[in-house]
Scaffold this motif. Sequence first.
Motif, PDB file in Angstrom:
ATOM      1  N   ASP A 167       0.835  -1.205   0.000  1.00 45.21           N
ATOM      2  CA  ASP A 167       0.000   0.000   0.000  1.00 45.21           C
ATOM      3  C   ASP A 167       0.869   1.254   0.000  1.00 45.21           C
ATOM      4  N   LEU A 168       1.937   1.244   0.801  1.00 48.23           N
ATOM      5  CA  LEU A 168       2.855   2.375   0.844  1.00 48.23           C
ATOM      6  C   LEU A 168       3.521   2.565  -0.517  1.00 48.23           C
ATOM      7  N   ALA A 169       3.999   1.481  -1.097  1.00 49.68           N
ATOM      8  CA  ALA A 169       4.657   1.564  -2.405  1.00 49.68           C
ATOM      9  C   ALA A 169       3.710   2.140  -3.455  1.00 49.68           C
ATOM     10  N   ASN A 170       2.469   1.714  -3.448  1.00 55.34           N
ATOM     11  CA  ASN A 170       1.487   2.243  -4.401  1.00 55.34           C
ATOM     12  C   ASN A 170       1.241   3.733  -4.178  1.00 55.34           C
ATOM     13  N   SER A 171       1.209   4.153  -2.933  1.00 54.49           N
ATOM     14  CA  SER A 171       0.960   5.565  -2.654  1.00 54.49           C
ATOM     15  C   SER A 171       2.143   6.443  -3.048  1.00 54.49           C
ATOM     16  N   LEU A 172       3.324   5.869  -3.141  1.00 58.10           N
ATOM     17  CA  LEU A 172       4.525   6.638  -3.482  1.00 58.10           C
ATOM     18  C   LEU A 172       4.688   6.856  -4.983  1.00 58.10           C
ATOM     19  N   GLN A 173       3.995   6.082  -5.780  1.00 59.84           N
ATOM     20  CA  GLN A 173       4.185   6.146  -7.226  1.00 59.84           C
ATOM     21  C   GLN A 173       3.971   7.525  -7.817  1.00 59.84           C
ATOM     22  N   ASN A 174       2.967   8.235  -7.369  1.00 60.00           N
ATOM     23  CA  ASN A 174       2.678   9.556  -7.931  1.00 60.00           C
ATOM     24  C   ASN A 174       2.859  10.681  -6.909  1.00 60.00           C
ATOM     25  N   ALA A 175       3.586  10.374  -5.832  1.00 58.92           N
ATOM     26  CA  ALA A 175       3.773  11.372  -4.785  1.00 58.92           C
ATOM     27  C   ALA A 175       4.736  12.470  -5.230  1.00 58.92           C
ATOM     28  N   ASN A 176       4.472  13.675  -4.766  1.00 59.31           N
ATOM     29  CA  ASN A 176       5.322  14.827  -5.072  1.00 59.31           C
ATOM     30  C   ASN A 176       6.319  15.016  -3.929  1.00 59.31           C
ATOM     31  N   PHE A 177       7.561  14.597  -4.147  1.00 63.35           N
ATOM     32  CA  PHE A 177       8.566  14.663  -3.092  1.00 63.35           C
ATOM     33  C   PHE A 177       9.230  16.029  -2.978  1.00 63.35           C
ATOM     34  N   LYS A 178       8.701  16.998  -3.707  1.00 61.44           N
ATOM     35  CA  LYS A 178       9.153  18.382  -3.530  1.00 61.44           C
ATOM     36  C   LYS A 178       8.223  19.099  -2.556  1.00 61.44           C
ATOM     37  N   ASP A 179       7.133  18.423  -2.195  1.00 65.30           N
ATOM     38  CA  ASP A 179       6.158  18.964  -1.261  1.00 65.30           C
ATOM     39  C   ASP A 179       6.485  18.481   0.151  1.00 65.30           C
ATOM     40  N   GLU A 180       6.762  19.425   1.037  1.00 66.64           N
ATOM     41  CA  GLU A 180       7.172  19.097   2.402  1.00 66.64           C
ATOM     42  C   GLU A 180       6.141  18.249   3.137  1.00 66.64           C
ATOM     43  N   GLN A 181       4.867  18.567   2.990  1.00 65.10           N
ATOM     44  CA  GLN A 181       3.817  17.816   3.683  1.00 65.10           C
ATOM     45  C   GLN A 181       3.768  16.360   3.214  1.00 65.10           C
ATOM     46  N   THR A 182       3.959  16.153   1.921  1.00 64.54           N
ATOM     47  CA  THR A 182       3.979  14.789   1.380  1.00 64.54           C
ATOM     48  C   THR A 182       5.128  14.005   1.979  1.00 64.54           C
ATOM     49  N   VAL A 183       6.300  14.613   2.012  1.00 65.57           N
ATOM     50  CA  VAL A 183       7.488  13.942   2.552  1.00 65.57           C
ATOM     51  C   VAL A 183       7.287  13.621   4.032  1.00 65.57           C
ATOM     52  N   ARG A 184       6.745  14.564   4.777  1.00 61.40           N
ATOM     53  CA  ARG A 184       6.483  14.311   6.203  1.00 61.40           C
ATOM     54  C   ARG A 184       5.496  13.154   6.386  1.00 61.40           C
ATOM     55  N   GLY A 185       4.488  13.109   5.534  1.00 61.69           N
ATOM     56  CA  GLY A 185       3.518  12.016   5.599  1.00 61.69           C
ATOM     57  C   GLY A 185       4.160  10.669   5.321  1.00 61.69           C
ATOM     58  N   VAL A 186       5.047  10.630   4.349  1.00 65.71           N
ATOM     59  CA  VAL A 186       5.751   9.377   4.020  1.00 65.71           C
ATOM     60  C   VAL A 186       6.637   8.956   5.184  1.00 65.71           C
ATOM     61  N   ILE A 187       7.360   9.900   5.758  1.00 63.52           N
ATOM     62  CA  ILE A 187       8.233   9.589   6.895  1.00 63.52           C
ATOM     63  C   ILE A 187       7.424   9.004   8.044  1.00 63.52           C
ATOM     64  N   ARG A 188       6.308   9.627   8.338  1.00 62.25           N
ATOM     65  CA  ARG A 188       5.465   9.156   9.448  1.00 62.25           C
ATOM     66  C   ARG A 188       4.867   7.783   9.152  1.00 62.25           C
ATOM     67  N   ARG A 189       4.485   7.577   7.906  1.00 56.22           N
ATOM     68  CA  ARG A 189       3.905   6.278   7.530  1.00 56.22           C
ATOM     69  C   ARG A 189       4.948   5.166   7.620  1.00 56.22           C
ATOM     70  N   VAL A 190       6.147   5.423   7.108  1.00 55.12           N
ATOM     71  CA  VAL A 190       7.224   4.430   7.189  1.00 55.12           C
ATOM     72  C   VAL A 190       7.566   4.143   8.649  1.00 55.12           C
ATOM     73  N   SER A 191       7.620   5.186   9.452  1.00 52.48           N
ATOM     74  CA  SER A 191       7.901   5.032  10.874  1.00 52.48           C
ATOM     75  C   SER A 191       6.857   4.145  11.543  1.00 52.48           C
ATOM     76  N   GLN A 192       5.613   4.388  11.200  1.00 53.19           N
ATOM     77  CA  GLN A 192       4.511   3.617  11.774  1.00 53.19           C
ATOM     78  C   GLN A 192       4.580   2.153  11.338  1.00 53.19           C
ATOM     79  N   ILE A 193       4.794   1.925  10.056  1.00 52.57           N
ATOM     80  CA  ILE A 193       4.860   0.556   9.536  1.00 52.57           C
ATOM     81  C   ILE A 193       6.023  -0.207  10.155  1.00 52.57           C
ATOM     82  N   ALA A 194       7.164   0.463  10.263  1.00 46.24           N
ATOM     83  CA  ALA A 194       8.368  -0.184  10.791  1.00 46.24           C
ATOM     84  C   ALA A 194       8.383  -0.232  12.311  1.00 46.24           C
ATOM     85  N   ASN A 195       7.402   0.429  12.934  1.00 45.29           N
ATOM     86  CA  ASN A 195       7.343   0.507  14.384  1.00 45.29           C
ATOM     87  C   ASN A 195       8.647   1.085  14.954  1.00 45.29           C
ATOM     88  N   LYS A 196       9.152   2.111  14.266  1.00 47.26           N
ATOM     89  CA  LYS A 196      10.377   2.812  14.667  1.00 47.26           C
ATOM     90  C   LYS A 196      10.037   4.284  14.815  1.00 47.26           C
TER      91      LYS A 196
END
Length: 85
Positions: A22-51
């Motif tokens: 699900d994370l990989a699919n959401s990253l396909q069209n994500a705009n990584f120049k957008d700070e909010q998008t990047v923060r969301g990805v960081i938080r999601r990865v953190s949550q999934i990895a339990n780190k």
Amino acid sequence: MDNQFFKGIEKKTGVNMKDILDLANSLQNANFKDEQTVRGVIRRVSQIANKPVSREMEEKIVESIVKDGKQLDMNQISKMLNKKK
């Protein structure tokens, strides 16, 4: 891919493969120049990895990707998360 392959990864990492896909699919069209998008990805990865990711570490990752224009590199993010303070 083989379902047993995914089961093996889940067993080894403790991470649900559906969450990873699900994370990989959401990253396909994500705009990584957008700070909010990047923060969301960081938080999601953190949550999934339990780190948990400190605010300071989140800032470093965001700066690296958004402000410095570096590409999202999961290996680099992993190293940053595992880095001892």
